[in-house]
Design a protein around this motif. Sequence first.
Motif, short mmCIF file in Angstrom:
data_model
loop_
_atom_site.label_atom_id
_atom_site.label_comp_id
_atom_site.label_asym_id
_atom_site.label_seq_id
_atom_site.Cartn_x
_atom_site.Cartn_y
_atom_site.Cartn_z
N PHE A 30 0.83 -1.21 0.00
CA PHE A 30 0.00 0.00 0.00
C PHE A 30 0.86 1.26 0.00
O PHE A 30 0.56 2.23 -0.70
CB PHE A 30 -0.94 0.03 1.21
CG PHE A 30 -2.19 -0.78 1.02
CD1 PHE A 30 -3.09 -0.49 0.02
CD2 PHE A 30 -2.48 -1.83 1.87
CE1 PHE A 30 -4.25 -1.23 -0.16
CE2 PHE A 30 -3.62 -2.59 1.72
CZ PHE A 30 -4.50 -2.29 0.70
N GLU A 33 2.28 1.71 -3.48
CA GLU A 33 1.24 2.12 -4.44
C GLU A 33 0.80 3.56 -4.22
O GLU A 33 0.60 4.31 -5.17
CB GLU A 33 0.04 1.19 -4.31
CG GLU A 33 -1.03 1.49 -5.33
CD GLU A 33 -2.24 0.59 -5.16
OE1 GLU A 33 -3.22 0.84 -5.87
OE2 GLU A 33 -2.21 -0.32 -4.32
N LYS A 34 0.67 3.97 -2.98
CA LYS A 34 0.19 5.32 -2.69
C LYS A 34 1.29 6.37 -2.75
O LYS A 34 1.02 7.55 -2.63
CB LYS A 34 -0.49 5.36 -1.32
CG LYS A 34 -1.74 4.50 -1.24
CD LYS A 34 -2.73 4.90 -2.32
CE LYS A 34 -3.94 4.00 -2.31
NZ LYS A 34 -4.81 4.22 -3.45
N LEU A 37 0.58 8.91 -5.44
CA LEU A 37 -0.37 9.94 -5.04
C LEU A 37 0.32 11.01 -4.20
O LEU A 37 0.10 12.20 -4.39
CB LEU A 37 -1.52 9.30 -4.25
CG LEU A 37 -2.61 10.24 -3.75
CD1 LEU A 37 -3.31 10.92 -4.92
CD2 LEU A 37 -3.60 9.48 -2.90
#
Length: 127
Positions: A30, A33-34, A37
């Motif tokens: 996570f 992946e983030k 962002l």
Amino acid sequence: MIRDYADHAANERTFLAWLRTGIAVIAFGFVIEKFDLFALTLLAGTGPGEEARAELERYSGPFGFGAGHAFIAVGILVILGATVRFVRTGRLLDDTAVHAPGILPDLAFGVILAALLVALSAYLVFA
């Protein structure tokens, strides 16, 4: 009293350790992946210098998305494998026959996780 309670308790502790490892691998997925962002938010929000902007754009690519999903999938596989191993070991502990230990699942997990870490490290160093 449960027969061979110490062995069953050790099996359960090992199972819980594998669960923690699987959850940690999922959490790391996570984070990877983030990170895209986070990098894009930094680019839009603060307006860093051109050098910092180029560095952030380099790290916010499709590789993070794929690597994050790969770590999440490996974490789920670790939890599933730990569950299968826990049940199998519990049954083998109750059996009176002598069984040889198997290291193939542990070896496979180590190789897969090492390959993912090498790929991620190579991307961060050479990208």
